[in-house]
Each structure stands twice: as C-alpha cells, then as structure tokens.
Design a protein around this motif. Sequence first.
Motif, PDB file in Angstrom:
ATOM      1  N   ILE A  99       0.859  -1.187   0.000  1.00  0.00           N
ATOM      2  CA  ILE A  99       0.000   0.000   0.000  1.00  0.00           C
ATOM      3  C   ILE A  99       0.892   1.231   0.000  1.00  0.00           C
ATOM      4  CG2 ILE A  99      -1.788   1.237   1.263  1.00  0.00           C
ATOM      5  CD1 ILE A  99      -2.613  -1.446   2.496  1.00  0.00           C
ATOM      6  N   LYS A 100       0.654   2.146  -0.935  1.00  0.00           N
ATOM      7  CA  LYS A 100       1.540   3.297  -1.109  1.00  0.00           C
ATOM      8  C   LYS A 100       0.895   4.620  -0.704  1.00  0.00           C
ATOM      9  CE  LYS A 100       4.039   1.089  -4.903  1.00  0.00           C
ATOM     10  NZ  LYS A 100       4.464   1.208  -6.335  1.00  0.00           N
ATOM     11  N   ASP A 101      -0.420   4.702  -0.685  1.00  0.00           N
ATOM     12  CA  ASP A 101      -1.111   5.955  -0.385  1.00  0.00           C
ATOM     13  C   ASP A 101      -2.188   5.676   0.656  1.00  0.00           C
ATOM     14  OD1 ASP A 101       0.156   7.595  -2.618  1.00  0.00           O
ATOM     15  OD2 ASP A 101      -0.771   5.963  -3.747  1.00  0.00           O
ATOM     16  N   LEU A 102      -2.003   6.275   1.846  1.00  0.00           N
ATOM     17  CA  LEU A 102      -2.923   5.979   2.947  1.00  0.00           C
ATOM     18  C   LEU A 102      -2.788   7.050   4.014  1.00  0.00           C
ATOM     19  CD1 LEU A 102      -3.639   2.688   4.747  1.00  0.00           C
ATOM     20  CD2 LEU A 102      -2.356   4.376   6.007  1.00  0.00           C
ATOM     21  N   TYR A 103      -3.900   7.333   4.694  1.00  0.00           N
ATOM     22  CA  TYR A 103      -3.896   8.191   5.885  1.00  0.00           C
ATOM     23  C   TYR A 103      -4.574   7.430   7.013  1.00  0.00           C
ATOM     24  CZ  TYR A 103      -5.228  11.776   9.235  1.00  0.00           C
ATOM     25  OH  TYR A 103      -5.403  12.484  10.394  1.00  0.00           O
ATOM     26  N   ALA A 104      -3.933   7.348   8.159  1.00  0.00           N
ATOM     27  CA  ALA A 104      -4.469   6.611   9.298  1.00  0.00           C
ATOM     28  C   ALA A 104      -4.355   7.466  10.552  1.00  0.00           C
ATOM     29  CB  ALA A 104      -3.733   5.285   9.498  1.00  0.00           C
ATOM     30  N   LYS A 105      -5.461   7.583  11.266  1.00  0.00           N
ATOM     31  CA  LYS A 105      -5.512   8.330  12.525  1.00  0.00           C
ATOM     32  C   LYS A 105      -5.673   7.329  13.664  1.00  0.00           C
ATOM     33  CE  LYS A 105      -6.129  11.725  15.458  1.00  0.00           C
ATOM     34  NZ  LYS A 105      -7.402  12.479  15.449  1.00  0.00           N
ATOM     35  N   VAL A 106      -4.734   7.358  14.609  1.00  0.00           N
ATOM     36  CA  VAL A 106      -4.744   6.440  15.753  1.00  0.00           C
ATOM     37  C   VAL A 106      -5.258   7.189  16.966  1.00  0.00           C
ATOM     38  CG1 VAL A 106      -3.386   4.923  17.215  1.00  0.00           C
ATOM     39  CG2 VAL A 106      -2.812   5.155  14.795  1.00  0.00           C
TER      40      VAL A 106
END
Length: 246
Positions: A99-106
Amino acid sequence: MKTVFNMKANFGRTRRMSALCVTGNKNGLAGFALGKSPEGRAAMRKVRIYMLYRNFYFPVFHDFYTCFGKTQIFVKKKPKGFGLVCHRAIKTICEIIGIKDLYAKVEGSTNINNLTKAFFLGLQNQKTHQQLAQEKGLHVVEYREERDNFPQVIASPSKCRTMKEINPQEVIDYNEHINEGKVELIKTKRRPFYEYLDSWEYRVKKIERFRNHENVHVNLLVEHGKLTSFLNIEEQQKVVNTESNE
C-alpha cells in the motif's frame, strides 16, 4: 525487539526477549507473529516459524475502522502520490503489503502489538462494494468532485429495498457504515504565539496587497503560458476576434 520482565514466586524476576515481525511480498500478502525467548536469536527463530502459518491475502483495500483493546484506527484511502501519513508501525506494514497511499488516525493506546493486530483485523474484515450492497439491500453510489458530484452506481444488490422498507434511523451513509458509526476526533490547531503580538497585525496589514499573487502567477502560466497583464490579455483577445470576423 524489546526486553520484557516477569516476576515469579520461585525464580524471582526473569528476563526475556520479545520479537514482533511482519512479513509480506509487497503485493497484498502479509503476516505477523510474536515470539519470546530468553535470547534474541531464539526469539527470532520462533517468529520465523510462526509466520509460516500466519500469512493473509488482502485483495481489497478501502476506508475502514478497526479497534483492538484500547487502540482505535481510522484508515482512509488516498489518491496516488499522497504517500503514507500514519504511525510508523502502520507505515512499515503498508510498505510490506504494497500500500503506497494511505492516511491513518490512531486514537487511544499506541502499543505496537495492539496497532499491528488492529490494522490486520481491519484489513481482514474488509468487504467489497458488492458485498456491502448485498448486505444492506441498497445501491452503492459514488460522488466525485472531478465529475461535478454526478452520482455513479458502483454496485447493486440482487433485490433492492424500497423507501418504505428502510428504517428512518438506519445508517445509509457509506462512510458512517464503514466506520461503524464512529467519528474521527479532529483537534483544532492552536494559533502560534507570534500571532498574538502587535507586530504580527502590522505585518498582515503590510502584505495584504500581495495576497494571492502566487496563485495568480500559476494560473497565468497555465492558461496563457506567460506572465502578462490582464489588460494585455483582453487586447489580444479583441485582436483575435476582429481577425476572425474579417
């Protein structure tokens, strides 16, 4: 790898090495395992054996919400070129999966074990658009700004429900359904300290007349290929119109 300690009644405080590893082929296949041993090499040897039986394939990737323990993750798929904007553990997993493009909020705990387990659970519990449409009995419709928000049907169920069969309190929004009714916490950014000073107000007033000049330069280069005055552009258009009329 990290060192862990366990207090026992017979042996007292015992020291062990814990190793958490992730493996993959950068094409949708990945797995993880956790191994512990008194020595680091033995822990790594255990992890290699465990990972042979804990590989998963993720053919689908879209927005999802996942949690494990006190850890909650909101994952959003981004367009090409965005990059990986997320926690370092999630970034490593994405690079191994491909996966090359991702936004994740923890939100909540940032324990590495919980992050890894939560992210893999979210990837494993994903459903295709056709499965979501069949589950809800409704069409899956997509809106995009590049199409002027024109609705496009992506998936359709075998039998679509009518308006009378839909509960007024039922969640029919795609993002809310994917996030299980959870809403991402967006914190307001604090203003920097210098914006409260009198000198900052003086500077803002001073550069007011230069506002948006950079955007205007870019638009001129895109539309006309050169930096020129708006008056020159209007005169050139008038000349072209007169020539065409003749």
